[in-house]
Write an enzyme that holds these catalytic residues in place. Structure first.
Site, PDB file in Angstrom:
ATOM      1  N   ASP A 230       0.834  -1.188   0.000  1.00  0.00           N
ATOM      2  CA  ASP A 230       0.000   0.000   0.000  1.00  0.00           C
ATOM      3  C   ASP A 230       0.877   1.250   0.000  1.00  0.00           C
ATOM      4  OD1 ASP A 230      -2.696   1.261   0.418  1.00  0.00           O
ATOM      5  OD2 ASP A 230      -1.732   1.943   2.262  1.00  0.00           O
ATOM      6  N   GLU A 279      14.967 -15.350  -0.457  1.00  0.00           N
ATOM      7  CA  GLU A 279      15.446 -16.447   0.393  1.00  0.00           C
ATOM      8  C   GLU A 279      14.438 -17.580   0.476  1.00  0.00           C
ATOM      9  OE1 GLU A 279      16.270 -15.159   4.308  1.00  0.00           O
ATOM     10  OE2 GLU A 279      17.571 -13.491   3.702  1.00  0.00           O
TER      11      GLU A 279
END
Length: 581
Positions: A230, A279
């Site tokens: 956002d 990751e």
């Protein structure tokens, strides 16, 4: 020969095997269709009139059968709800009105079992004024380390009675509110680019970055497939917080880089975030997620930017290879149903995204703008928040055609809940039921976002047309049931069946969604025609029927197409899909 809507109806529901094939690609997001759920208004499981996570979970099979790839959930975090959850008090907790963390975990697991991915909202520009950090900052007073995590400043004027600068809130009024200090005296001011209940974080403070990296890991470990960010263009403010030097600043948004929006420093934040995301393994990879989501082949999780920028070229900065994966295409959303304007924004979008290797995104509606079935029912130039019903029949016809055009373009498409039902905006809500905070503040956004947030209808009858057993938090119009899922399912020519067919065809054809270019074909004025492999799309944006070549076999059309002697008569405001193979 006449073709009515679909020459080859698509199978419904979509098979689990087909879903798995699409969603388990590591680059699934490049051509994904992502469905936005506004949790308050999707489905209510406990009869309190407010949608919730268990309600969403119960309707996941509907979304699977609709044919979307992923579900984006607007905020469900613990919040005082001053701005419908975009004022977050605790980023690691579910607001009780929506359920619990266990409900969120079950929702994610069920979605994955159905071949659906889950994207959650992240709100990093500001918190709630009920966040523990902000409450501590107020209690500890001026000069405290806690205040450094937000933008606290002394006021101007002889007694500090004026705001620190001239910035205006997006919701209207000044972007600053003065606090009363612990000793009872008028004190410093804090920055809030939105409501006063939404103080902006100071991203220059290292604790803010540390906290959000931890929040990312919390939800990634739970198994979410990505984040919609956002106000992704916010967070970083120009050094010194300089005056803008003008009033009615909202009118300047989207036209220039502002001292509080689209500052280049945001990109350093996203490069750090991307390292974390990369990751993690794909929770829907061939073997599923590993312990804590790590340890297997990485990839498959994404960031999506809500970035209002002056140009699509600046939007492309957010999706460079080491930053975010997608960015909303607000330039496309704001384009009226006009062939020349649409072609220009399509070309500019594809040209801007190609150098950075990112997919284009296409969107027609969301929780902040008037539904496109109503926008297109009105004349051009009224903006994206409209309080006029317009010509309902015209708006729906154009909306259906615009959807087929959007789904034919290369890249990823976003669908806002209820648009597959052809829902119009509810433009006549009584003032006393409105809850959009912008509505209650002067000189800001129009404040009519409630109209696109009215709970959607599932059944023909009932206290809330199947939304829940206890009514709905915003009143639904009379006749809402005739637009419901129940009323449209299996109904030839219905908007819901058009969406189901279009999404099924899109899944089955490699030349839909993939790639980064279109081959424009010669077409009458007011008509868009392009080829992508063996696929041809023709969109007539005019108010009259036009004659075009019959490019092959009709796959799908938003209206009745007549073919004779190698030519096709395409009705007004109609899009047609052909295959030449």
């Amino acid at each position: 020969m006449s073709q009515q809507h679909s020459a080859a109806p698509a199978p419904t529901p979509t098979s689990d095997a087909a879903v798995a094939t699409v969603t388990r690609r590591r680059d699934w997001w490049r051509d994904a269709v992502i469905y936005q759920v506004y949790p308050r208004s999707f489905a209510d499981s406990n009869g309190d009139g407010m949608g919730d996570l268990e309600g969403i979970r119960s309707r996941l099979p509907y979304l699977r059968d609709l044919g979307v790839d992923a579900v984006w959930l607007s905020p469900f975090y613990a919040s005082p709800q001053a701005d419908a959850g975009y004022d977050v008090a605790d980023y690691r907790a579910v607001d009780p009105m929506f359920g619990t963390l266990l409900d969120a975990d079950a929702l994610i697991r069920d979605a994955h079992a159905l071949g659906l991915r889950i994207i959650v909202d992240l709100v990093p520009n500001h918190s709630s004024d009920q966040h523990e950090w902000f409450k501590r900052a107020l209690a500890e007073g001026p000069g405290s380390p806690s205040r450094d995590r937000y933008h606290f400043r002394p006021g101007k004027g002889a007694n500090g009675e004026l705001p620190p600068n001239d910035w205006e809130s997006i919701f209207g009024g000044p972007a600053w509110t003065r606090v009363t200090e612990p000793d009872g005296t008028p004190g410093e001011w804090y920055l809030h680019l939105f409501a006063p209940e939404q103080p902006d974080f100071n991203w220059e403070h290292p604790a803010v970055g540390d906290e959000f990296r931890s929040i990312l890991r919390f939800w990634l470990d739970m198994g979410v497939d990505g984040f919609r960010i956002d106000v992704a263009h916010g967070m970083v403010k120009a050094e010194g917080l300089p005056d803008l030097g003008s009033h009615e600043q909202l009118k300047l948004l989207g036209n220039d880089v502002m001292p509080f929006f689209d500052q280049d420093g945001v990109h350093d934040i996203y490069r750090q975030w991307r390292l974390i995301l990369d990751e993690y393994s794909d929770p829907m990879g061939p073997e599923g997620p590993s312990a804590e989501g790590r340890g297997r082949e990485t990839g498959g999780r994404i960031f999506v930017a809500e970035a209002w920028t002056p140009t699509v070229e600046r939007t492309a900065n957010y999706v460079r290879p080491d930053e975010l994966h997608q960015a909303f295409n607000f330039q496309y959303l704001g384009t009226h149903w006009d062939a020349a304007e649409l072609r220009e924004v399509i070309d500019r979008t594809l040209d801007a995204m190609r150098p950075v290797g990112a997919p284009a995104t296409w969107v027609l509606s969301n929780h902040d703008v008037t539904r496109h079935a109503t926008r297109f029912a009105n004349p051009a130039g009224l903006g994206t928040q409209i309080r006029l019903a317009g010509d309902r029949e015209l708006g729906l016809r154009r909306a259906r055609a615009a959807t087929l055009l959007m789904l034919a373009l290369p890249g990823s498409a976003y669908v806002y809940q209820g648009e597959e039902l052809g829902l119009p905006d509810v433009v006549d809500l009584p003032d006393e039921v409105r809850q959009d905070p912008a509505y209650f503040r002067g000189a800001g956004q129009d404040g009519f976002r409630d109209g696109c947030r009215v709970p959607i209808p599932w059944t023909r009858e009932g206290s809330s047309y199947g939304f829940g057993d206890g009514g709905s938090w915003l009143p639904q119009p009379a006749g809402w049931g005739e637009l419901s899922v129940e009323a449209q399912t299996g109904e030839p020519g219905s908007t819901l069946e058009l969406y189901r067919s279009a999404l099924a065809v899109r899944r089955e054809r490699a030349d839909l969604g993939a790639g980064d270019a279109v081959e424009w074909l010669r077409a009458p004025e007011g008509v868009l025609a392009f080829r992508r492999g063996e696929f041809v799309c023709v969109a007539n944006t005019t108010g009259e029927s036009v004659t075009t070549p019959a490019y092959g076999r009709v796959l799908l059309a938003s209206g009745a197409v007549e073919e004779t002697a190698g030519e096709a008569k395409v009705p007004a405001d109609t899009t047609v899909w052909w295959t030449t193979g």
